[in-house]
Design a protein around this motif. Structure first.
Motif, PDB file in Angstrom:
ATOM      1  N   UNK A  34      -8.796  -2.476   7.352  1.00 29.27           N
ATOM      2  CA  UNK A  34      -8.512  -3.722   6.621  1.00 29.27           C
ATOM      3  C   UNK A  34      -9.814  -4.328   6.094  1.00 29.27           C
ATOM      4  N   UNK A  35     -10.843  -4.307   6.928  1.00 35.25           N
ATOM      5  CA  UNK A  35     -12.130  -4.862   6.525  1.00 35.25           C
ATOM      6  C   UNK A  35     -12.825  -3.995   5.489  1.00 35.25           C
ATOM      7  N   UNK A  36     -12.667  -2.685   5.608  1.00 36.37           N
ATOM      8  CA  UNK A  36     -13.214  -1.786   4.584  1.00 36.37           C
ATOM      9  C   UNK A  36     -12.627  -2.113   3.213  1.00 36.37           C
ATOM     10  N   UNK A  37     -11.305  -2.307   3.164  1.00 32.64           N
ATOM     11  CA  UNK A  37     -10.646  -2.634   1.889  1.00 32.64           C
ATOM     12  C   UNK A  37     -11.206  -3.937   1.333  1.00 32.64           C
TER      13      UNK A  37
ATOM     14  N   UNK B 118      -3.011  -4.007   4.136  1.00 31.60           N
ATOM     15  CA  UNK B 118      -2.827  -2.708   4.783  1.00 31.60           C
ATOM     16  C   UNK B 118      -2.113  -2.861   6.119  1.00 31.60           C
ATOM     17  N   UNK B 119      -2.585  -3.776   6.938  1.00 25.38           N
ATOM     18  CA  UNK B 119      -2.047  -3.957   8.291  1.00 25.38           C
ATOM     19  C   UNK B 119      -0.805  -4.836   8.325  1.00 25.38           C
ATOM     20  N   UNK B 120      -0.456  -5.424   7.170  1.00 28.36           N
ATOM     21  CA  UNK B 120       0.690  -6.347   7.068  1.00 28.36           C
ATOM     22  C   UNK B 120       0.502  -7.569   7.964  1.00 28.36           C
ATOM     23  N   UNK B 121      -0.762  -7.957   8.147  1.00 24.22           N
ATOM     24  CA  UNK B 121      -1.078  -9.159   8.913  1.00 24.22           C
ATOM     25  C   UNK B 121      -1.407 -10.290   7.940  1.00 24.22           C
TER      26      UNK B 121
ATOM     27  N   UNK C  70       0.849  -1.201   0.000  1.00 30.01           N
ATOM     28  CA  UNK C  70       0.000   0.000   0.000  1.00 30.01           C
ATOM     29  C   UNK C  70       0.882   1.247   0.000  1.00 30.01           C
ATOM     30  N   UNK C  71       0.384   2.308  -0.649  1.00 27.18           N
ATOM     31  CA  UNK C  71       1.154   3.548  -0.675  1.00 27.18           C
ATOM     32  C   UNK C  71       1.110   4.225   0.686  1.00 27.18           C
ATOM     33  N   UNK C  72       2.225   4.793   1.066  1.00 28.86           N
ATOM     34  CA  UNK C  72       2.231   5.632   2.249  1.00 28.86           C
ATOM     35  C   UNK C  72       1.778   7.017   1.833  1.00 28.86           C
ATOM     36  N   UNK C  73       1.381   7.829   2.798  1.00 27.13           N
ATOM     37  CA  UNK C  73       0.926   9.171   2.465  1.00 27.13           C
ATOM     38  C   UNK C  73       2.094  10.046   2.045  1.00 27.13           C
ATOM     39  N   UNK C  74       1.935  10.758   0.953  1.00 26.00           N
ATOM     40  CA  UNK C  74       2.977  11.659   0.468  1.00 26.00           C
ATOM     41  C   UNK C  74       2.291  12.812  -0.254  1.00 26.00           C
ATOM     42  N   UNK C  75       2.212  13.967   0.420  1.00 27.95           N
ATOM     43  CA  UNK C  75       1.495  15.109  -0.133  1.00 27.95           C
ATOM     44  C   UNK C  75       2.049  15.522  -1.479  1.00 27.95           C
ATOM     45  N   UNK C  76       3.359  15.386  -1.665  1.00 29.96           N
ATOM     46  CA  UNK C  76       3.982  15.831  -2.906  1.00 29.96           C
ATOM     47  C   UNK C  76       3.350  15.132  -4.099  1.00 29.96           C
ATOM     48  N   UNK C  77       3.095  13.823  -3.972  1.00 28.40           N
ATOM     49  CA  UNK C  77       2.497  13.101  -5.085  1.00 28.40           C
ATOM     50  C   UNK C  77       1.102  13.638  -5.384  1.00 28.40           C
TER      51      UNK C  77
ATOM     52  N   UNK D 200      -5.347   3.308  15.310  1.00 27.62           N
ATOM     53  CA  UNK D 200      -6.061   2.174  15.888  1.00 27.62           C
ATOM     54  C   UNK D 200      -7.117   1.609  14.936  1.00 27.62           C
ATOM     55  N   UNK D 201      -7.383   2.306  13.833  1.00 24.95           N
ATOM     56  CA  UNK D 201      -8.380   1.831  12.882  1.00 24.95           C
ATOM     57  C   UNK D 201      -7.791   0.974  11.767  1.00 24.95           C
ATOM     58  N   UNK D 202      -6.450   0.879  11.707  1.00 27.51           N
ATOM     59  CA  UNK D 202      -5.825   0.115  10.623  1.00 27.51           C
ATOM     60  C   UNK D 202      -6.368  -1.316  10.599  1.00 27.51           C
ATOM     61  N   UNK D 203      -6.372  -1.960  11.774  1.00 30.57           N
ATOM     62  CA  UNK D 203      -6.938  -3.300  11.881  1.00 30.57           C
ATOM     63  C   UNK D 203      -7.838  -3.367  13.104  1.00 30.57           C
ATOM     64  N   UNK D 204      -9.065  -3.851  12.955  1.00 28.41           N
ATOM     65  CA  UNK D 204      -9.590  -4.482  11.741  1.00 28.41           C
ATOM     66  C   UNK D 204     -10.376  -3.536  10.820  1.00 28.41           C
ATOM     67  N   UNK D 205     -10.687  -2.306  11.276  1.00 29.98           N
ATOM     68  CA  UNK D 205     -11.668  -1.492  10.554  1.00 29.98           C
ATOM     69  C   UNK D 205     -11.274  -1.200   9.111  1.00 29.98           C
TER      70      UNK D 205
END
Length: 467
Positions: free
Chosen positions: A231-234, A151-154, A1-8, A224-229
């Motif tokens: 991840x499940x959204x994706x 996303x969570x690398x799980x 997954x892409x990390x956040x980068x405002x420049x892009x 705290x929303x990375x997993x599971x929220x």
């Protein structure tokens, strides 16, 4: 997954008619919002302000979760209805974040207003073979989505049913999560599978897809929303659309309290109302932006007191520039201030363009503040220099969401007359009378600054901890 980068983002969308679409997971409205919520929302508010100053259109959607077990339990406890609880805390939310100088999202959709959208999404997932009906509700089949955990690398082999995974013997697999829960306990809605209410994760997928479409630019929330929220959204969103859900994920670090996790069980939660009364909006915004957005920050009285001292320097800088009278600018200083202002502007933008580093951006802002205050202290600050610096000062203040105390023309005239009277009394060596005037001015929240040749002043924001 892409990390956040405002420049892009800025490079792609600058000078185009495209819109940067942002979905921010909002609060569950069963209680007052706290400093942890404030940090996440202030970070995104600052991001939006920055993109807009670059000429980029932003469409920000931030939901309210207004159907949840916590809401139902709160309603039971207070012997009232769930909608009365949610209505109260939605009103409370807007009051808090308006005071924090946060611009309202383009839309604040409520989960309860999008039940039909969620049902349509669940139908689609069942039809595509990604969801199934069980005795207790409708579940998403995690193993059917090959990229689960990206996303969570799980890895699914390492995940087990536990504190963050719903345990239900009627599920095909312990990792499967609820899309629809059968229930007779209000609030409930009719569905093709039985009366009940939606699972938490399906809410955000339904609302983000409805208002932003698939593959929008930025999705975010607390770490705290990375997993599971998330991840499940994706999983459910990409299974439904067949395309990537969000291009960029941005997760904001938690706020700890004196090194400890903030939680209601520990009794150390700091509500937004509490911190506003104690510190005011500008101090809280500077605090929330003081570290890199992805890292945790610690709420400590000492750090916040240091921030108050820094904020007083900003106020001093602002008033020194706005009250500057000297028109004789030395040529070398004019060249110097142009260089410093351009340098700071570049440093500020580079910091935000580099993974949105607000900490470095604030450092650049204070670099300019310090230089102006030094010029004022040696009386080389002129009207011409101030006019060069002020646009950059206002621009950075606006992006950071800082708001200085305004003063009316009537107040300016009154203060100016009192200062003239005080100076006359001092020349006549009537120091006691001059001190009376100073106290009168102080009662107006005005701080006098005595220079060698003149007296300037600033109006300070009232900060609860100092009173």
């Amino acid at each position: 997954m892409k990390i956040f980068d405002t420049l892009s983002v800025t490079e792609k969308y600058l000078d185009t008619s495209d819109v940067v679409r942002i979905y921010l997971c909002g609060v569950t409205v069963y209680d007052e919002s706290h400093i942890g919520h404030a940090r996440t929302i202030i970070v995104f508010d600052t991001l939006r302000r920055y993109l807009e100053t670059k000429g980029i259109k932003v469409k920000l959607i931030q939901n309210f979760t207004d159907v949840d077990d916590k809401i139902i339990n709160r309603a039971k406890k207070e012997n009232t209805s769930a909608d009365k609880i949610t209505s109260r805390y939605i009103t409370n939310y807007f009051e808090d974040f308006d005071r924090l100088q946060v611009k309202r999202a383009d839309l604040h959709p409520k989960a309860t207003e999008h039940i039909a959208d969620m049902i349509d999404l669940i139908k689609g997932l069942i039809d595509k073979g990604f969801a199934y009906v069980s005795k207790n509700g409708v579940y998403f089949s995690v193993l059917r989505f090959n990229e689960y955990g990206k996303l969570s690398k799980k890895h699914v082999d390492e995940l087990v049913a536990g504190a963050r995974v719903e345990v239900d013997e009627t599920k095909k697999d312990p990792l499967d999560f609820a899309l629809w829960k059968f229930s007779s306990e209000l609030p409930t809605w009719d569905s093709p599978w039985g009366r009940g209410r939606p699972g938490w994760h399906i809410e955000c997928s339904a609302m983000s897809l409805k208002y932003l479409g698939s593959n929008f630019e930025i999705h975010g929330g607390g770490r705290d929303l990375i997993f599971p929220h998330h991840e499940n959204e994706i999983a459910q969103s990409e299974s439904f659309t067949g395309t990537n859900f969000a291009k960029i994920w941005m997760h904001v670090g938690m706020v700890t309290i004196n090194g400890e996790k903030m939680s209601k069980s520990l009794g150390n939660t700091k509500s937004i109302d509490f911190v506003l009364k104690r510190w005011g909006p500008n101090i809280i915004r500077l605090f929330c932006l003081s570290g890199h957005y992805s890292k945790p920050i610690d709420y400590s009285e000492d750090m916040l007191k240091e921030t108050v001292t820094k904020w007083r320097q900003v106020e001093n800088c602002y008033f020194e520039m706005n009250l500057a009278e000297n028109t004789q600018t030395r040529p070398e200083l004019l060249n110097q201030i142009h260089e410093i202002t351009n340098e700071v502007n570049l440093e500020f933008d580079n910091a935000l363009d580099s993974d949105f580093n607000t900490s470095l951006a604030i450092s650049a802002f204070f670099k300019l503040v310090k230089h102006v205050n030094q010029m004022a202290s040696v009386e080389t600050l002129t009207r011409e220099i101030s006019n060069i610096v002020l646009p950059a000062f206002y621009r950075m203040s606006n992006i950071l969401g800082l708001q200085l105390v305004e003063i009316t023309e009537e107040e300016k005239i009154k203060i100016s007359d009192l200062i003239k009277l005080r100076n006359t009394l001092r020349l006549e060596k009537k120091f006691q009378d001059a001190d009376v005037i100073r106290r009168q001015i102080s009662d107006m929240d005005i701080i006098l600054i005595d220079h060698k040749t003149r007296t300037t002043w600033m109006k300070q924001e009232k900060i609860g901890i100092e009173n």
